[in-house]
Design a protein around this motif. Structure first.
Motif, PDB file in Angstrom:
ATOM      1  N   PRO A  58       0.810  -1.223   0.000  1.00 30.79           N
ATOM      2  CA  PRO A  58       0.000   0.000   0.000  1.00 30.79           C
ATOM      3  C   PRO A  58       0.845   1.276   0.000  1.00 30.79           C
ATOM      4  O   PRO A  58       0.356   2.332  -0.358  1.00 30.79           O
ATOM      5  CB  PRO A  58      -0.815  -0.108   1.282  1.00 30.79           C
ATOM      6  CG  PRO A  58      -0.756  -1.537   1.682  1.00 30.79           C
ATOM      7  CD  PRO A  58       0.523  -2.072   1.157  1.00 30.79           C
TER       8      PRO A  58
ATOM      9  N   PHE B  71       1.045   1.765  -6.449  1.00 28.99           N
ATOM     10  CA  PHE B  71      -0.160   1.157  -5.872  1.00 28.99           C
ATOM     11  C   PHE B  71      -1.179   2.258  -5.554  1.00 28.99           C
ATOM     12  O   PHE B  71      -2.373   2.118  -5.850  1.00 28.99           O
ATOM     13  CB  PHE B  71       0.192   0.383  -4.599  1.00 28.99           C
ATOM     14  CG  PHE B  71      -1.026  -0.131  -3.880  1.00 28.99           C
ATOM     15  CD1 PHE B  71      -1.669  -1.281  -4.309  1.00 28.99           C
ATOM     16  CD2 PHE B  71      -1.558   0.560  -2.790  1.00 28.99           C
ATOM     17  CE1 PHE B  71      -2.804  -1.747  -3.666  1.00 28.99           C
ATOM     18  CE2 PHE B  71      -2.694   0.096  -2.148  1.00 28.99           C
ATOM     19  CZ  PHE B  71      -3.315  -1.055  -2.587  1.00 28.99           C
TER      20      PHE B  71
ATOM     21  N   ALA C 203      -4.898   2.635  -7.001  1.00 24.75           N
ATOM     22  CA  ALA C 203      -6.050   2.714  -6.093  1.00 24.75           C
ATOM     23  C   ALA C 203      -6.884   3.949  -6.408  1.00 24.75           C
ATOM     24  O   ALA C 203      -8.113   3.899  -6.426  1.00 24.75           O
ATOM     25  CB  ALA C 203      -5.571   2.755  -4.646  1.00 24.75           C
ATOM     26  N   SER C 204      -6.177   5.058  -6.696  1.00 24.89           N
ATOM     27  CA  SER C 204      -6.884   6.303  -7.014  1.00 24.89           C
ATOM     28  C   SER C 204      -7.658   6.170  -8.327  1.00 24.89           C
ATOM     29  O   SER C 204      -8.808   6.594  -8.427  1.00 24.89           O
ATOM     30  CB  SER C 204      -5.861   7.441  -7.095  1.00 24.89           C
ATOM     31  OG  SER C 204      -6.508   8.626  -7.394  1.00 24.89           O
TER      32      SER C 204
END
Lengths: 46, 373
Positions: A4, A9, A13-14
């Protein structure tokens, strides 16, 4: 398992969040369109 | 709006998002005009609604001044208090009209209203801290956090509030990245479970579903309300009968005409033209909420803002859908329009949080996040 704290990553995720948000926006738009169609049917068509 | 001159000096004090506030004020004004007509035979309601609006705006302003990190610190405690109060309702709740939804705390208080905000707060906090890896276990824990209070609210019974709390939590889980295949499996399981859930419904809930499927079966009994609402909406036509001229409402054919069924009074008096204006106002409110969500600074703020925005849509969609005969009748008010204090205050709280999130992202964009009051 992805890390994370890895910046790539966070980018992924965004991007995923934006796709999800866009999906919900389309759902909301479709819902309002459905209500509009129903009201047009009841008030101007029937 | 440019942060120059008088607005730059005033902004930290006012702390509101002007486009969002504008949409809310226009909706509140529409609601006030409609309540005046719908509650003509309840003289105290217009003044009471004015007071409710004042309190809701004050709550919104206070919430807009609470920085999201502070909100996040208290999210689990707010959720815990909400669940404890729901358990207290189960043990020592106040019953009215066959439902046990209230606690007596000097006045009758409905704890399930807290969960409409506490649920997205809790799940946004949870995914902010534990959701980065998107493990199945995290979604399973979130499902339990969601299902337990929803189960308690359904037991009262209060299907409308349970649906809204469920939706609020569901939006957070979807935005947190629940895989599409899991969503598809949930949808299939939900459809498959419908026949199985039929015996679990209360009698009045089964009647409401049957009335939706065949409104003409009992037009003077169980189908009276939805039938009369349909007549009111249809008789409004394209341009409406005019303010205070709605016959269905003023001759007493519409039960609950200033609360959950206020849309039928509005639609009769302002017609299709008025309805389009109302839907455009909701559309603008949702678009602004989504803009705030897209710009939010942290996972907590993003998930919370997204859930609050989609809950505003869900309120309007279910209420107008119910009154116009798309869905069975459930107790969901029309946001910012229906008479009633509790729903207005919850909406004010949610919109205040949206404003605080917008303020946080603006501060971060300027590189002075630490300068938040």
């Amino acid at each position: 398992m992805p890390d994370p704290h890895d910046p790539s990553f966070a980018d992924r995720a965004s991007a995923q969040f934006r796709r999800r948000l866009l999906t919900l926006a389309v759902v909301a738009l479709a819902g309002l369109a459905l209500l509009t169609a129903r009201l047009v049917y009841l008030q101007a068509w029937q | 709006m440019n942060d120059t001159g008088w607005w730059a000096r005033l902004r930290p004090v006012v702390a509101v998002d002007v486009p969002l506030l504008l949409c809310i004020v226009l909706l509140l004004a529409t609601g006030l005009v409609t309540v005046y007509s719908a509650a003509a035979d309840f003289p105290g309601r217009f003044a009471a609604q004015l007071r409710n609006i004042g309190i809701a705006l004050a709550i919104m302003w206070v919430a807009a001044n609470v920085p999201p990190p502070r909100l996040m610190r208290h999210a689990a405690a707010i959720y815990g208090i909400g669940v404890l109060m729901l358990l207290a309702v189960l043990v020592a709740g106040v019953s009215k009209k066959g439902a046990t939804r209230w606690l007596y705390v000097g006045f009758d208080f409905q704890p399930s209203e807290i969960m409409k905000i506490a649920m997205p707060l809790m799940l946004a906090w949870f995914f902010h801290h534990f959701g980065a890896a998107r493990r199945w276990q995290n979604f399973a824990v979130a499902a339990v956090l969601l299902a337990f209070p929803v189960g308690l609210i359904m037991k009262q019974p209060d299907l409308g509030t349970a649906l809204l709390v469920l939706a609020a939590g569901f939006y957070v889980i979807v935005l947190a990245g629940l895989p599409w295949r899991a969503l598809a499996a949930l949808a299939v399981a939900g459809i498959a479970a419908m026949p199985l859930s039929w015996p679990l419904l209360h009698d009045y809930q089964r009647h409401r579903v049957m009335t939706l499927l065949n409104p003409d079966a009992d037009p003077l009994g169980k189908g009276f309300q939805i039938k009369q609402a349909g007549i009111a909406i249809g008789s409004g036509g394209v341009s409406g009968k005019g303010w205070l001229e709605g016959t269905q409402g003023h001759l007493g054919f519409l039960p609950e005409r200033s609360t959950d069924f206020i849309f039928s009074v509005y639609a009769e008096e302002f017609g299709l033209a008025g309805n389009i204006v109302l839907l455009v106002l909701y559309f603008l409110l949702i678009v602004r909420g989504l803009q705030i969500t897209g710009r939010a600074a942290t996972p907590f703020s993003r998930l919370l803002a997204g859930a609050i925005t989609m809950i505003l849509f869900t309120y309007a969609f279910i209420n107008i859908g119910m009154v116009s005969g798309i869905f069975p009748v459930v107790g969901v008010p029309l946001p910012f329009i229906s008479y009633g204090g509790t729903a207005l205050m919850t909406l004010g709280l949610g919109c205040g949080m949206l404003m605080a999130i917008e303020r946080e992202s603006r501060a971060l964009a300027r590189g002075r996040l630490g300068g938040l009051p």
